[in-house]
Scaffold this active site. Structure first.
Site, short mmCIF file in Angstrom:
data_model
loop_
_atom_site.label_atom_id
_atom_site.label_comp_id
_atom_site.label_asym_id
_atom_site.label_seq_id
_atom_site.Cartn_x
_atom_site.Cartn_y
_atom_site.Cartn_z
N TYR A 58 20.05 7.41 -20.56
CA TYR A 58 18.73 6.64 -19.97
C TYR A 58 19.21 5.41 -19.44
O TYR A 58 18.69 4.95 -17.96
CB TYR A 58 18.07 6.42 -21.30
CG TYR A 58 16.51 5.63 -20.73
CD1 TYR A 58 15.40 6.12 -19.91
CD2 TYR A 58 16.56 4.18 -21.01
CE1 TYR A 58 14.46 5.08 -19.64
CE2 TYR A 58 15.61 3.47 -20.89
CZ TYR A 58 14.46 3.74 -19.92
OH TYR A 58 13.39 2.84 -19.53
N ALA A 59 19.99 4.51 -20.03
CA ALA A 59 20.68 3.18 -19.37
C ALA A 59 21.20 3.71 -18.12
O ALA A 59 21.18 2.76 -17.16
CB ALA A 59 21.50 2.65 -20.49
N ALA A 60 22.08 4.34 -18.15
CA ALA A 60 22.82 4.84 -16.91
C ALA A 60 22.05 4.91 -15.58
O ALA A 60 22.27 4.70 -14.62
CB ALA A 60 23.80 6.07 -17.05
N SER A 61 20.98 5.76 -15.90
CA SER A 61 19.83 6.37 -14.93
C SER A 61 19.19 4.89 -14.49
O SER A 61 18.82 4.73 -13.30
CB SER A 61 18.78 7.25 -15.54
OG SER A 61 17.97 6.68 -16.57
N1 LIG Z 1 8.21 1.41 -22.56
C1 LIG Z 1 9.20 0.74 -22.63
O1 LIG Z 1 9.62 0.04 -23.45
C2 LIG Z 1 10.12 0.54 -21.22
C3 LIG Z 1 10.84 -0.32 -21.05
C4 LIG Z 1 11.82 -0.30 -19.91
C5 LIG Z 1 11.54 0.41 -18.74
N2 LIG Z 1 10.48 1.43 -18.90
C6 LIG Z 1 10.17 1.96 -17.75
O2 LIG Z 1 8.91 1.87 -17.35
C7 LIG Z 1 8.08 3.18 -16.85
C8 LIG Z 1 6.92 3.44 -17.42
O3 LIG Z 1 7.27 3.76 -18.86
P1 LIG Z 1 6.05 3.76 -19.96
O4 LIG Z 1 6.30 3.28 -21.11
O5 LIG Z 1 4.76 3.46 -19.30
O6 LIG Z 1 6.00 5.51 -20.14
P2 LIG Z 1 5.04 6.40 -20.18
O7 LIG Z 1 5.53 7.82 -20.75
O8 LIG Z 1 3.70 5.97 -20.81
O9 LIG Z 1 4.41 6.54 -18.62
C9 LIG Z 1 5.59 7.14 -17.75
C10 LIG Z 1 4.58 7.97 -16.80
O10 LIG Z 1 5.40 8.79 -15.94
C11 LIG Z 1 5.19 10.13 -15.53
N3 LIG Z 1 6.08 10.92 -15.11
C12 LIG Z 1 7.23 11.37 -15.94
N4 LIG Z 1 7.91 12.24 -15.21
C13 LIG Z 1 7.06 12.31 -13.91
C14 LIG Z 1 7.37 13.16 -12.82
N5 LIG Z 1 8.49 14.07 -12.71
N6 LIG Z 1 6.73 13.02 -11.93
C15 LIG Z 1 5.75 12.09 -11.95
N7 LIG Z 1 5.31 11.44 -13.05
C16 LIG Z 1 6.01 11.50 -13.83
C17 LIG Z 1 4.27 10.34 -17.01
O11 LIG Z 1 3.64 11.54 -16.79
C18 LIG Z 1 3.71 9.17 -17.41
O12 LIG Z 1 2.49 9.13 -16.82
C19 LIG Z 1 9.39 4.27 -16.90
O13 LIG Z 1 9.98 4.04 -15.89
C20 LIG Z 1 10.22 3.53 -17.99
O14 LIG Z 1 11.64 4.05 -17.99
C21 LIG Z 1 9.63 1.40 -20.15
#
Ligand SMILES: NC(=O)c1ccc[n+]([C@@H]2O[C@H](COP(=O)([O-])OP(=O)(O)OC[C@H]3O[C@@H](n4cnc5c(N)ncnc54)[C@H](O)[C@@H]3O)[C@@H](O)[C@H]2O)c1
Length: 249
Positions: free
Chosen positions: A153-156
């Site tokens: 995940y971190a790498a991505s």
């Molecule tokens: N929650 C955390 O602690 C955190 C921290 C740092 C970064 N992030 C990043 O923030 C972003 C949102 O995360 P979140 O915590 O709200 O997660 P979440 O799971 O609540 O929301 C992620 C959304 O992305 C959608 N999704 C996933 N794969 C998809 C695809 N192939 N096509 C279209 N939509 C897709 C899901 O359906 C979901 O609605 C992500 O990129 C996550 O990596 C989250």
């Protein structure tokens, strides 16, 4: 003050967590939001939760499907009458201790987190206006902070950050800003998922690096995205916007 009156925003990952909070925040500030996600029911909940004065239109698309991305961006431009701002939030996470890391895990996280983001940038740039266009890409604190069991995940997310910094440089001549935003831990369905930390992992390390403030709410990140996408951030580009409650690196 409605910073987004008349502003046309294409937003991915809008069916949950940070993306949903962002759709609600931007619509509350007047934006016309075109909300994309794989989850149709989640998008419907987001649209129902969003109030005016802006609007939220929805479209189901998988960000890893190139043809679907091309069609979704064209649909956004047609529905909104252009695109001023692209916000990439869609992402996936999986805790993967190195002993059990699979090629499928690596492909999945790079495919959604990096490839999906890059495809939306490429397509939206056909519409974003020079001088005022903005791209906000969701990286993560994990891009620059060591997080055990999160190597893939971190790498991505490191790739999302690097991609965004170079895209900012590439688009500087057009004065299109590119802002990578890096949340720390946020309380969302992603971090609440039962398999977030499989039993038996030693999580001591996290107690050393987490924020004194605890996890953020999705609305904290949505507010930072709104800032990054607004003219208040007119001189902010090509730098990581960390929103991590002072978590230690
Ligand atoms: N929650 C955390 O602690 C955190 C921290 C740092 C970064 N992030 C990043 O923030 C972003 C949102 O995360 P979140 O915590 O709200 O997660 P979440 O799971 O609540 O929301 C992620 C959304 O992305 C959608 N999704 C996933 N794969 C998809 C695809 N192939 N096509 C279209 N939509 C897709 C899901 O359906 C979901 O609605 C992500 O990129 C996550 O990596 C989250």
């Amino acid at each position: 003050m409605n910073r987004f009156d008349g502003v046309k925003v294409l937003l991915t990952g809008a069916a949950s967590g940070i993306g949903r909070a962002t759709a609600i925040r931007l619509a509350a500030e007047g934006a016309a939001v075109y909300a994309v996600d794989v989850s149709e029911p989640g998008l419907a909940e987001t649209a129902a939760a969003a109030g005016g004065p802006g609007t939220v239109a929805t479209r189901v698309a998988d960000v890893t499907d190139e043809a679907a991305v091309v069609a979704a961006v064209a649909g956004a431009a047609e529905t909104l009458g252009g695109i001023d701002v692209l916000v990439n939030v869609a992402g996936v996470h999986k805790t993967t201790p190195i002993e059990t890391l699979t090629v499928d895990d690596l492909h999945r996280m790079f495919s959604v987190n990096l490839v999906g983001t890059a495809l939306f940038c490429r397509e939206a740039l056909k519409h974003l206006p020079d001088r005022t266009g903005v791209i906000v890409n969701t990286a993560s604190l994990a891009a620059t902070q060591g997080n055990p069991f999160m190597t893939a995940y971190a790498a991505s997310k490191g790739a999302v950050l690097a991609f965004s910094l170079s895209l900012a440089a590439e688009l500087a001549a057009r004065r299109i800003r590119v802002v990578p935003i890096s949340p720390g831990a946020v309380d969302t369905p992603l971090t609440r998922a039962p398999g977030m930390f499989p039993d038996g992992l030693d999580l001591t390390y996290f107690s050393k690096i987490r924020s004194y403030y605890g996890a953020a709410e999705p609305e904290h990140i949505a507010a930072a995205i709104a800032f990054a996408a607004s003219s208040d951030a007119a001189y902010f580009t090509g730098a990581d916007l960390r929103v991590d409650g002072g978590a230690h690196t």
